[in-house]
Motif scaffolding. Sequence first.
Motif, PDB file in Angstrom:
ATOM      1  N   UNK A  27       0.789  -1.234   0.000  1.00  0.00           N
ATOM      2  CA  UNK A  27       0.000   0.000   0.000  1.00  0.00           C
ATOM      3  C   UNK A  27       0.812   1.270   0.000  1.00  0.00           C
ATOM      4  N   UNK A  28       2.123   1.160   0.183  1.00  0.00           N
ATOM      5  CA  UNK A  28       2.905   2.394   0.144  1.00  0.00           C
ATOM      6  C   UNK A  28       4.000   2.368  -0.926  1.00  0.00           C
ATOM      7  N   UNK A  29       4.949   1.428  -0.787  1.00  0.00           N
ATOM      8  CA  UNK A  29       6.096   1.475  -1.697  1.00  0.00           C
ATOM      9  C   UNK A  29       5.727   1.135  -3.140  1.00  0.00           C
ATOM     10  N   UNK A  30       4.849   0.155  -3.301  1.00  0.00           N
ATOM     11  CA  UNK A  30       4.453  -0.238  -4.659  1.00  0.00           C
ATOM     12  C   UNK A  30       3.787   0.916  -5.408  1.00  0.00           C
ATOM     13  N   UNK A  31       2.718   1.512  -4.825  1.00  0.00           N
ATOM     14  CA  UNK A  31       2.098   2.631  -5.539  1.00  0.00           C
ATOM     15  C   UNK A  31       3.061   3.795  -5.763  1.00  0.00           C
ATOM     16  N   UNK A  32       3.883   4.067  -4.748  1.00  0.00           N
ATOM     17  CA  UNK A  32       4.831   5.173  -4.899  1.00  0.00           C
ATOM     18  C   UNK A  32       5.804   4.879  -6.036  1.00  0.00           C
ATOM     19  N   UNK A  33       6.292   3.636  -6.026  1.00  0.00           N
ATOM     20  CA  UNK A  33       7.221   3.230  -7.086  1.00  0.00           C
ATOM     21  C   UNK A  33       6.560   3.319  -8.448  1.00  0.00           C
ATOM     22  N   UNK A  39       5.577   8.629 -13.878  1.00  0.00           N
ATOM     23  CA  UNK A  39       5.870  10.044 -14.048  1.00  0.00           C
ATOM     24  C   UNK A  39       6.906  10.284 -15.138  1.00  0.00           C
ATOM     25  N   UNK A  40       7.708   9.252 -15.408  1.00  0.00           N
ATOM     26  CA  UNK A  40       8.754   9.405 -16.440  1.00  0.00           C
ATOM     27  C   UNK A  40       8.386   8.709 -17.747  1.00  0.00           C
TER      28      UNK A  40
END
Lengths: 296, 370
Positions: A27-33, A39-40
């Motif tokens: 719920x945190x690192x995966x979506x952030x990643x 974004x790129x």
Amino acid sequence: MEKRAVFRAGSLAYLLILPQLLLVFVFFYWPTGAALYWAFTLEMPWGGGNQWVGLENFSAVLNDAKYWSSVAASCVFAFAATALALAQALVLALFVDRQLRGSKSFRSFYVWPYAVAAPAVSLAFRFIFAPETGLVAFVNQWWPGLWNPSINGAQAMTLVVLCFAWKWIGYNFIFLLAALQSIPRALTEASAMDGAGPLRRMLDIQLPLLTPTFFFLLVINLTESFVGADSFGIVDILTEGGPANATNLLVYKIYSDGFKGLDYSGAAAQSIILMLLVMVLTFIQFRWVERRVHYK
Amino acid sequence: MSSISIRNVRKAYGKREVVHGVDLEFADGAFVVILGPSGCGKSTLLRMIAGLEEITAGEIRIGDKVVNRLEPRERGCAMVFQNYALYPHMSVAGNIGYALRVAGVPKAERERRVAEVARVVGLENYLSRRPGELSGGQRQRVAMGRAIVREPKVFLFDEPLSNLDAKLRVQMRAEIRRLHKRLAATSVFVTHDQVEAMTLADTLVVMNGGRVEQVGAPAEVYHRPRTRFVGAFIGAPAMNFIDGTMAADSFTFDGRRVAVEWPFARAHAGRPVALGVRPEQVELVAADSPGALPATVDFVEELGAGRVVYTDIDGLPFAVTLSEETDLAPGERVGLKLLPQSLHFFDGETGLRLGLAESVETSRAAVAAA
């Protein structure tokens, strides 16, 4: 010698913290990643492949006038809502602390708004402030067109600010009251002996001693109003970012660009910028916690 | 004109009354110490004079003005608090000058008066420091400076020395005394420390359970305690008490008979009476010497300048202080010779001193153990 229980096999320890790690990862690192990656790249709205575009998403976002108007709206919202929520909470806390009659019941009464979910609060505000049928609709009978947040951007902003502040007063109130009550009673008594009346005591003794709590709340309120779930919920139910993007806060714009406009990549780039903003705010907070004024 | 007059003052929190009708008169310029155990209502009384607690019933006058309904600031009192209550966010100068700032005294005059007070309390080099950077004794001085800068009519001290270490306490005691001599404002000092009370007071007020037990000069309170409580509370080690019965010419307890030559013995014959003897007014003699109470040594406490011998008269503890060296060992038999002119008799039921109405000269008593 301190006695400690030691797990000889490291694997058991990992097994025990695995569920928590899994939750944090999913719920945190995966979506952030994923957001960072998107974004790129240029993501296809209907799925099926993507293309590396470097910083193009960012330059598109930063060159968009709409984005900057959203930044401005977010800033206005955050500072206005924080100021209102803090000022109101301070007044309430100061008076509850004076232990006037009934202050005990007010103490719990004032915290309730914080326990209500933002969308529920917004729904209530929507009913109360509806220009045609709401409780305040009477102002439009005296002066037709005086109040209509669905066409007047400033009024829409006022409405979301009011709603956020109403909810956050409870939170701030509890912290400020706790801080006030931790000021030794002898201090206010000493200033009473020195000739200061109640108002003077508030200004000279209580307020200065509240500053550490006040700054803490300032950072929390600002962060929360910039990126918090409450801001999103309130805007979504009250104005949907309108009218004419007047209340299109950064958090709301990410959602509407990404999931309504299907511009995943642009939304991802905005999320990254917003995340950096939160990091800056958090950094300021930590800097402040480090230098916190210690009176003892 | 700042005498203090307290008339039938009561304080109740809800239904619980903690001060039960206190009557006191303090002369202008007096140094009054209110002494009592924790919870006796002494601080409450002080706070009622200050205006920090409401007065449930009765009347308090400062000078010739009834102050019952006046705000603290209108009473002209200054107070030194137990934990100093310094404003942590203000410098020493800010703390001392706060009252002047509130009163709207112009800056130049304020600075002059703060500097002057700082000199009096010995803080002239610390004016820009915060309270957090000061030692306990210095904080105490700031608190006193803050009180004297307003040139109040009345000083109130709420156990101001109890947070200091023993050496500093003695020093501050002397400074308070000196300050009072210099300022001559009426001072009310609350404490539970009897040494503080004895050394500071012109007038000593002993309180217990929300009532005044005795008012008088320290020496008078010590030598003629009005109640058994006062006798027990003042003096270290505490006064020895023997509960017994009065007869026309003797005092009996526990099957023993002590012959008494006390002018009022006859008047109280047959009544339960407590005999009080101060530890320093007993002589240790040989166990078999005539006129002495036989006792057993429990243990000896060495105090350097003196020593306390704790003895036991068949289960009844009895302390004796000696100034000379002793090699008494626990278990040794000794005789206690009570000095007749220093015996105190208290009513066995009310605890009131017997023979109060009669003069000191005639209430001489002589005792001989039977």
